[in-house]
Design a protein around this motif. Structure first.
Motif, PDB file in Angstrom:
ATOM      1  N   ILE A 114      14.507 -10.057   7.104  1.00 24.06           N
ATOM      2  CA  ILE A 114      14.436 -11.736   7.237  1.00 24.06           C
ATOM      3  C   ILE A 114      15.860 -12.425   6.973  1.00 24.06           C
ATOM      4  O   ILE A 114      16.130 -12.088   6.129  1.00 24.06           O
ATOM      5  N   ILE A 115      16.109 -13.064   7.972  1.00 22.59           N
ATOM      6  CA  ILE A 115      17.406 -13.954   8.090  1.00 22.59           C
ATOM      7  C   ILE A 115      17.037 -15.345   7.785  1.00 22.59           C
ATOM      8  O   ILE A 115      16.539 -16.025   8.682  1.00 22.59           O
ATOM      9  N   ASP A 116      17.713 -15.951   6.777  1.00 21.42           N
ATOM     10  CA  ASP A 116      17.602 -17.225   6.492  1.00 21.42           C
ATOM     11  C   ASP A 116      18.923 -18.068   6.125  1.00 21.42           C
ATOM     12  O   ASP A 116      19.413 -17.997   4.967  1.00 21.42           O
ATOM     13  N   SER A 117      19.297 -18.505   7.094  1.00 26.53           N
ATOM     14  CA  SER A 117      19.135 -18.964   8.617  1.00 26.53           C
ATOM     15  C   SER A 117      19.947 -18.444   9.572  1.00 26.53           C
ATOM     16  O   SER A 117      21.034 -18.067   9.048  1.00 26.53           O
ATOM     17  N   ILE A 118      19.429 -18.411  10.716  1.00 27.70           N
ATOM     18  CA  ILE A 118      20.537 -18.124  11.900  1.00 27.70           C
ATOM     19  C   ILE A 118      21.628 -18.869  12.041  1.00 27.70           C
ATOM     20  O   ILE A 118      22.986 -18.546  12.515  1.00 27.70           O
ATOM     21  N   GLN A 119      21.462 -20.074  11.504  1.00 28.19           N
ATOM     22  CA  GLN A 119      22.625 -21.278  12.000  1.00 28.19           C
ATOM     23  C   GLN A 119      23.796 -20.907  10.881  1.00 28.19           C
ATOM     24  O   GLN A 119      24.826 -21.556  10.863  1.00 28.19           O
ATOM     25  N   THR A 120      23.607 -20.190   9.971  1.00 24.26           N
ATOM     26  CA  THR A 120      24.418 -19.846   8.771  1.00 24.26           C
ATOM     27  C   THR A 120      25.304 -18.335   8.936  1.00 24.26           C
ATOM     28  O   THR A 120      26.381 -18.188   8.381  1.00 24.26           O
ATOM     29  N   MET A 121      24.867 -17.464   9.884  1.00 22.93           N
ATOM     30  CA  MET A 121      25.507 -16.395  10.192  1.00 22.93           C
ATOM     31  C   MET A 121      26.651 -16.419  10.850  1.00 22.93           C
ATOM     32  O   MET A 121      26.804 -17.423  11.838  1.00 22.93           O
ATOM     33  N   HIS A 122      27.500 -15.557  10.938  1.00 21.19           N
ATOM     34  CA  HIS A 122      28.817 -15.551  11.408  1.00 21.19           C
ATOM     35  C   HIS A 122      29.255 -14.127  11.972  1.00 21.19           C
ATOM     36  O   HIS A 122      28.974 -13.175  11.107  1.00 21.19           O
ATOM     37  N   LEU A 123      29.883 -13.628  12.897  1.00 20.80           N
ATOM     38  CA  LEU A 123      30.633 -12.665  13.568  1.00 20.80           C
ATOM     39  C   LEU A 123      32.055 -12.794  13.186  1.00 20.80           C
ATOM     40  O   LEU A 123      32.641 -13.799  13.835  1.00 20.80           O
ATOM     41  N   GLU A 124      32.775 -11.776  12.640  1.00 19.88           N
ATOM     42  CA  GLU A 124      34.393 -12.029  12.475  1.00 19.88           C
ATOM     43  C   GLU A 124      34.891 -12.095  13.881  1.00 19.88           C
ATOM     44  O   GLU A 124      35.979 -12.866  13.761  1.00 19.88           O
ATOM     45  N   ASP A 125      34.615 -11.389  14.872  1.00 24.59           N
ATOM     46  CA  ASP A 125      35.193 -11.284  16.182  1.00 24.59           C
ATOM     47  C   ASP A 125      35.192 -12.717  16.919  1.00 24.59           C
ATOM     48  O   ASP A 125      35.833 -13.157  17.884  1.00 24.59           O
ATOM     49  N   ILE A 126      34.220 -13.704  16.418  1.00 28.49           N
ATOM     50  CA  ILE A 126      34.145 -15.051  17.101  1.00 28.49           C
ATOM     51  C   ILE A 126      34.866 -15.797  16.540  1.00 28.49           C
ATOM     52  O   ILE A 126      34.587 -16.392  15.353  1.00 28.49           O
ATOM     53  N   ALA A 127      35.461 -16.529  17.124  1.00 22.10           N
ATOM     54  CA  ALA A 127      36.642 -17.550  16.837  1.00 22.10           C
ATOM     55  C   ALA A 127      35.997 -19.126  16.702  1.00 22.10           C
ATOM     56  O   ALA A 127      36.527 -19.808  17.411  1.00 22.10           O
ATOM     57  N   SER A 128      34.892 -19.171  16.047  1.00 20.92           N
ATOM     58  CA  SER A 128      34.290 -20.532  15.946  1.00 20.92           C
ATOM     59  C   SER A 128      33.354 -20.596  14.700  1.00 20.92           C
ATOM     60  O   SER A 128      33.147 -19.724  13.781  1.00 20.92           O
ATOM     61  N   ALA A 129      33.105 -21.869  14.022  1.00 18.79           N
ATOM     62  CA  ALA A 129      32.197 -22.176  13.049  1.00 18.79           C
ATOM     63  C   ALA A 129      30.973 -21.522  13.095  1.00 18.79           C
ATOM     64  O   ALA A 129      30.308 -21.561  14.065  1.00 18.79           O
ATOM     65  N   PRO A 130      30.300 -21.252  11.896  1.00 17.04           N
ATOM     66  CA  PRO A 130      28.794 -20.999  11.869  1.00 17.04           C
ATOM     67  C   PRO A 130      28.083 -22.266  12.342  1.00 17.04           C
ATOM     68  O   PRO A 130      28.329 -23.140  12.128  1.00 17.04           O
ATOM     69  N   GLY A 131      27.090 -21.778  13.147  1.00 13.52           N
ATOM     70  CA  GLY A 131      26.093 -22.848  13.692  1.00 13.52           C
ATOM     71  C   GLY A 131      26.806 -23.388  14.951  1.00 13.52           C
ATOM     72  O   GLY A 131      26.052 -23.899  15.590  1.00 13.52           O
ATOM     73  N   GLY A 132      27.795 -22.725  15.487  1.00 14.33           N
ATOM     74  CA  GLY A 132      28.186 -23.294  16.913  1.00 14.33           C
ATOM     75  C   GLY A 132      27.330 -22.259  18.009  1.00 14.33           C
ATOM     76  O   GLY A 132      26.759 -21.240  17.669  1.00 14.33           O
ATOM     77  N   VAL A 133      27.560 -22.545  19.160  1.00 17.89           N
ATOM     78  CA  VAL A 133      26.943 -22.030  20.329  1.00 17.89           C
ATOM     79  C   VAL A 133      27.230 -20.285  20.217  1.00 17.89           C
ATOM     80  O   VAL A 133      26.325 -19.673  20.267  1.00 17.89           O
ATOM     81  N   ALA A 134      28.573 -20.106  20.360  1.00 16.84           N
ATOM     82  CA  ALA A 134      29.033 -18.761  20.151  1.00 16.84           C
ATOM     83  C   ALA A 134      28.410 -18.036  19.132  1.00 16.84           C
ATOM     84  O   ALA A 134      28.084 -16.750  19.341  1.00 16.84           O
ATOM     85  N   GLN A 135      28.441 -18.650  17.876  1.00 15.37           N
ATOM     86  CA  GLN A 135      28.382 -17.646  16.818  1.00 15.37           C
ATOM     87  C   GLN A 135      26.737 -17.596  16.818  1.00 15.37           C
ATOM     88  O   GLN A 135      26.262 -16.444  16.685  1.00 15.37           O
ATOM     89  N   VAL A 136      25.977 -18.581  16.999  1.00 12.38           N
ATOM     90  CA  VAL A 136      24.413 -18.294  17.129  1.00 12.38           C
ATOM     91  C   VAL A 136      24.095 -17.428  18.073  1.00 12.38           C
ATOM     92  O   VAL A 136      23.166 -16.360  17.759  1.00 12.38           O
ATOM     93  N   ARG A 137      24.704 -17.578  19.345  1.00 16.06           N
ATOM     94  CA  ARG A 137      24.237 -16.519  20.241  1.00 16.06           C
ATOM     95  C   ARG A 137      24.505 -15.122  19.944  1.00 16.06           C
ATOM     96  O   ARG A 137      23.611 -14.296  20.112  1.00 16.06           O
ATOM     97  N   GLU A 138      25.813 -14.751  19.735  1.00 18.22           N
ATOM     98  CA  GLU A 138      26.113 -13.476  19.246  1.00 18.22           C
ATOM     99  C   GLU A 138      25.547 -12.962  18.182  1.00 18.22           C
ATOM    100  O   GLU A 138      25.376 -11.723  18.172  1.00 18.22           O
ATOM    101  N   SER A 139      25.396 -13.693  17.154  1.00 19.06           N
ATOM    102  CA  SER A 139      24.634 -13.397  15.842  1.00 19.06           C
ATOM    103  C   SER A 139      23.437 -12.763  16.158  1.00 19.06           C
ATOM    104  O   SER A 139      22.766 -11.873  15.682  1.00 19.06           O
TER     105      SER A 139
END
Length: 458
Positions: free
Chosen positions: A176-201
């Protein structure tokens, strides 16, 4: 150093563009393009893609298979310990599936999943990852809800790489992941909750779930208009998208399926928010029919169909002289545009004018009616309020109204009549195409073809 490549992605439909523009040409929305930094290609990725002709890569088989030889055995499911939750899912949680649970703040998303995780952890290994709250906050909520906390593994983390490392080591059956908008990947240069972070996470977590046969439950926030916050492509990655609806001042919450690869998308689950968390309502009709003893005009019971079962709900109409040149048309729980169309049909084919009246419509219990079987009940409730004449309490109505005033049949008419008879209703006005050959015991069924026939039957 090579320049980092970027693209512009539409947050509504997921379309990609090489440069920014004001309007997305795919969905025609304005100012929805956001810049996304593209991750550099991994060394040797193209070589491995071209060399592998068989086996598995990313959890997907590369061998060509004849469709007739595919195993048709039923996919095993895990019970979520909630019958209403299982109903919306299509029978339970499917191993290797990704489920997105969305809803407004305060709707009860975290509460529902925490209750599910604590009960599942008594029999199956479960991992609850919280990115918004601390472990002490989650523990206090579980203690307040009097949940069994033994066996549930917790992790407070927002890094997807770390989460995948822990999940690889623990091998939980439910993640269970609560929530996907707070997750981030180190390789993506954008803030958590952004388009790239949400999609790639979401893509990385879904890939792990498919490869490890883990049930993945994601919590997602929604915007003020009710749509999922983040890129629309997130809904294409997951297997099921569920929406938990309900006002913060209401006891009831409805769980509705918007997408489901393992079941029907129009199922509805009903929960009650109590002191000790969410409790499933196994007989929603009995809850929504808690009517007052005093008869009032404009009140009528209709039978709607949600998924695989009929539900009886009450619709209320209030008409009042309008001091405005343009009278108001307000519908809560129903489509406002359809209400305007039905009032025009009532004037044209019923001879009743409502152009100088404010019309207010409400579905009791906070239920949102999405089907057209409520048309006839809405019009009869409007007529009752307009003429200030209460309708019989034992009357139930359903049917679709066409622009020419005809009453069209709706699906599962026989089951709707039987459900109304079970709850003590003795008279029903239904389309002629839904009239049964033999009425249930104690039930008088009035079949109508035109709106004028329904008004006369009152």
């Amino acid at each position: 150093m090579a320049k980092a490549k970027s693209a512009f992605v539409c947050t509504e439909c997921g379309a990609e563009y090489r440069k920014w523009q004001g309007q997305c040409t795919s969905c025609r929305e304005w100012n929805t393009l956001s810049e996304v930094q593209l991750a550099p290609a991994r060394p040797g990725a193209s070589a491995s893609a071209s060399s592998g002709r068989s086996g598995y890569a990313g959890g997907i088989s590369r061998d060509v298979t004849d469709l007739a030889s595919v195993d048709l055995s039923e996919v095993p499911r895990l019970s979520s310990t909630f019958g209403e939750f299982d109903r919306v899912l299509g029978g339970g949680l499917v191993p290797g599936s990704a489920v997105l649970l969305g809803g407004h703040p305060g709707a009860g998303k975290s509460t529902l999943l925490l209750q599910t995780a604590c009960k599942l952890a008594q029999e199956r290994s479960s991992l609850y990852v919280t990115g918004e709250e601390s472990l002490s906050q989650v523990a206090m909520r579980a203690n307040r809800l009097q949940l069994p906390t033994q066996g549930l593994k917790m992790l407070a983390e927002t890094s997807v790489e770390t989460i995948l490392g822990v999940a690889e080591r623990e091998r939980p059956e439910v993640l269970i992941i609560d929530s996907i908008q707070t997750m981030h990947l180190e390789d993506i240069a954008s803030a958590p909750g952004g388009v790239a972070q949400v999609r790639e996470s979401a893509a990385a977590l879904t890939r792990f779930a498919k490869q490890s046969n883990t049930v993945l439950l994601l919590v997602g926030h929604v915007t003020k208009d009710g749509s999922l916050a983040g890129p629309k492509v997130l809904e294409h990655m997951i297997d099921a998208s569920l929406l938990l609806e309900g006002d913060t001042d209401s006891r009831f919450r409805t769980l509705r399926g918007q997408k489901n690869r393992f079941g029907a998308v129009n199922e509805l689950g009903v929960f009650a928010m109590l002191e000790h968390g969410l409790k499933e309502v196994k007989n929603p009709s009995a809850i929504f029919l808690s009517r007052s003893e005093e008869q009032a005009s404009g009140s009528l019971v209709m039978v709607i169909w949600e998924g695989t079962r009929p539900i009886l709900v009450e619709v209320q109409a209030l008409l009042d002289d309008s001091p405005l040149g343009n009278p108001r048309r307000i519908a809560v729980g129903l489509d406002g545009n359809r209400l305007s169309m039905l009032l025009a049909v009532l004037h044209k084919h019923g001879g009743l004018f409502t152009g100088d009246q404010d019309v207010f419509l409400n579905v009791v219990g906070g239920v949102k009616v999405l089907e057209t079987s409520a048309d006839l009940a809405v019009l009869l409730a409007v007529v009752s309020s307009l003429q200030n004449r209460p309708l019989p309490r034992e009357l139930v109505v359903f049917g679709e109204v066409g622009l020419s005033g005809e009453i069209r049949p709706v699906p599962s008419g026989q089951e709707r009549i039987i459900e109304a008879a079970k709850h003590g209703f003795t008279r029903a006005i239904v389309p002629r195409g839904n009239a049964p050959k033999t009425s249930p015991a104690g039930m008088e069924v009035v079949a109508v073809d035109k709106l004028a026939d329904a008004l006369e039957a009152l």
